[in-house]
Write an enzyme that holds these catalytic residues in place. Structure first.
Site: not given
Length: 297
Positions: A72, A179
């Site tokens: 990202h 994550e």
């Protein structure tokens, strides 16, 4: 179930193949520093199409896939890490919800982050797709908002030139490619209803509507994140391994080109799970590609 989980992580059913990209030129390759070399450079092929055409044909026992794995763009938490430094971030700021510059619970992209991933769309994804002549067969994404926004911003330019099938875009959301879990509030997922309200049926600049595909039993509140525990690397590798198994179980043999939008920690885990050399210092908004051999079961 636990026994199966242990077996899954012990039995590697897939591996990265060397010889396609500068990040993994040969079996003996060491880690690369992506701030110093172009880890995506094609080393044995003149174009993406030539590379794709050279990927081995499936056999009775193995299938072969090209993965394009995106980190990202800069989120508000990434900007805070740059502002305060890693040590102060880990010790103090990561446990808070934000600062005067923005909130970072399930962080969104900063304007810089949006520019980064648009740049990746222009300079990496679009030339790749122009050479291949077709889009990834399947899209997967982490559920975190910075990844949803990264998908939207990075693929917009591509969809202006290449029409998704049936005119719609349906990335599959996987919890297991989130994550590192725990403690840091940027890694805590907002309630599912909030993400759906913000991003489901999102109309892209190209006119395409995004239908994020969640599992039928997708939980409303975050079931994985805990304030008092940080996921160790070995457990994360096991979880991401399960995510990879989900990905390879979700694609047919004809779906050979796979897009994954996720996080730097997840990319590190994916590479370890694939027995691929580490790619260090991968900046926000950057992409890693690898050819994978998947053992059929």
């Amino acid at each position: 179930h636990n026994t199966t989980k242990v077996n899954m992580t012990v039995t590697k059913t897939y591996r990265a193949l060397p010889g396609y990209f500068a990040a993994f030129p040969n079996e003996d390759a060491e880690a690369v520093d992506s701030s110093k070399i172009n880890h995506l450079k094609l080393i044995n092929h003149k174009s993406w199409k030539e590379l794709y055409d050279s990927i081995p044909q499936d056999t009775a026992t193995h299938e072969y896939k090209l993965l394009v794995v995106a980190r990202h763009g800069q989120g508000y938490h990434n900007a805070a890490i740059e502002r305060y430094g890693e040590n102060k971030w880990d010790e103090y700021w990561s446990l808070l919800n934000g600062d005067e510059y923005g909130d970072w619970v399930d962080s969104k992209l900063t304007p810089v982050g949006k520019d980064q991933v648009r740049g990746t769309g222009d300079t990496v994804l679009l030339p790749m797709i122009q050479s291949l002549g077709f889009l990834p067969h399947v899209f997967f994404s982490s559920p975190m908002r910075r990844c949803l926004e990264t998908f939207i911003e990075s693929w917009t330019q591509v969809f202006q030139e290449y029409e998704p099938l049936q005119g719609g875009v349906s990335p599959i959301i996987l919890e297991n490619i989130r994550e590192t879990l725990g403690e840091h509030t940027c890694d805590k997922r907002v309630d599912h209803s909030i993400a759906v309200e913000e991003y489901q049926e999102h109309k892209m600049e190209t006119g395409h509507t995004i239908q994020w595909k969640y599992s039928e039993d997708y939980p409303e509140s975050d079931q994985l994140w805990r304030a008092d525990w940080r996921e160790p690397e070995s457990e994360m590798d096991d979880r991401v391994n399960e995510g990879l198994l989900e990905i390879f179980e979700n694609v047919s043999k004809d779906e050979r080109f796979i897009s994954i939008t996720c996080h730097s920690g997840v990319i590190g885990s994916i590479l370890r799970d694939l027995n691929h050399p580490a790619i260090e210092n991968l900046a926000t908004g950057k992409v890693v590609c690898t050819v994978v051999e998947v053992e059929k079961h």
